[in-house]
Design a protein around this motif. Structure first.
Motif, short mmCIF file in Angstrom:
data_model
loop_
_atom_site.label_atom_id
_atom_site.label_comp_id
_atom_site.label_asym_id
_atom_site.label_seq_id
_atom_site.Cartn_x
_atom_site.Cartn_y
_atom_site.Cartn_z
N UNK A 1 9.16 50.58 43.89
CA UNK A 1 8.26 50.75 45.04
C UNK A 1 9.06 50.46 46.30
N UNK A 2 8.82 51.22 47.33
CA UNK A 2 9.52 51.03 48.61
C UNK A 2 8.47 50.75 49.68
N UNK A 3 8.57 49.60 50.29
CA UNK A 3 7.67 49.20 51.38
C UNK A 3 8.48 49.12 52.67
N UNK A 4 7.97 49.77 53.70
CA UNK A 4 8.58 49.64 55.03
C UNK A 4 7.65 48.80 55.90
N UNK A 5 8.19 47.71 56.44
CA UNK A 5 7.38 46.79 57.23
C UNK A 5 7.36 47.21 58.70
N UNK A 6 6.16 47.28 59.25
CA UNK A 6 6.03 47.44 60.70
C UNK A 6 5.61 46.09 61.27
N UNK A 7 6.47 45.52 62.08
CA UNK A 7 6.20 44.22 62.67
C UNK A 7 5.04 44.29 63.66
#
Length: 198
Positions: free
Chosen positions: A56-62
């Motif tokens: 799984x690939x999660x991209x975090x938006x701060x």
């Protein structure tokens, strides 16, 4: 109302390994991070490079674009994301991949529970960061272009040497990681691939 951190999730619904992508930012800014900003989009190719069965690939938006010392907003956001990973996927190892400020965030969260590896690309490292704790059992890679004029390649090399980490210098590369993008994608893919749970 203050903004909230956000995760863009792709890949396996029941992962064996989770990759958390941490984008860059600015030293100081309380402007809300935008979903399609340059820093966020820069992480998309790395997500594609590591995608595969069981990942799984999660991209975090701060919440905010800035680091904002002493509050360090993105570090708190990364800890929130790691807590979400533990809640949604208990026991699944998390590999952190961060660029620039995101690399600094990754180094500041390297010893959080569940972190199985840290890949810091052209990380922003300040002198106090040299004393950050690391876990010898958690693989750590720092990679930096030797023509980077935004963050300091020498600081990355010094951090790696002081923490027993692997350091890779990419000749002719600047901060954006675009001139030799295949090299960067390969470094990330190989680092994550070695940590993917069978």
């Amino acid at each position: 109302m203050s903004p909230s951190p956000h995760l863009v999730a792709r890949g396996a619904a029941r992962p064996r390994t989770l990759v958390l992508l941490l984008p860059g930012g600015r030293p100081r800014s309380t402007a809300a991070a935008v979903p399609f900003g340059v820093a966020a989009l820069r992480m998309v190719p790395f997500g594609r490079a590591v995608a595969g069965p069981g990942v799984a690939v999660w991209r975090l938006r701060y919440r905010y674009r800035g680091w904002n010392e002493p509050r360090r907003h993105p570090v708190a956001d990364a800890r929130w994301a790691l807590a979400e990973a533990a809640r949604r996927h208990p026991g699944v190892p998390v590999v952190l991949v961060g660029h620039s400020m995101g690399g600094r965030v990754a180094l500041h969260t390297a010893t959080e529970p569940g972190v199985a590896g840290v890949c810091a690309l052209a990380p922003w490292i300040e002198p106090p960061d040299d004393a950050l704790p690391t876990d010898p059992a958690v693989p750590l890679l720092l990679a930096h272009g030797d023509r980077d004029r935004v963050t300091d390649p020498a600081a990355s090399a010094r951090f790696a040497a002081g923490h027993g980490a692997r350091f890779v210098s990419v000749p002719g590369e600047g901060h954006a990681l675009l001139r030799h993008y295949r090299t960067w994608n390969r470094l990330v893919r190989e680092f994550v691939g070695a940590l993917v749970t069978p």
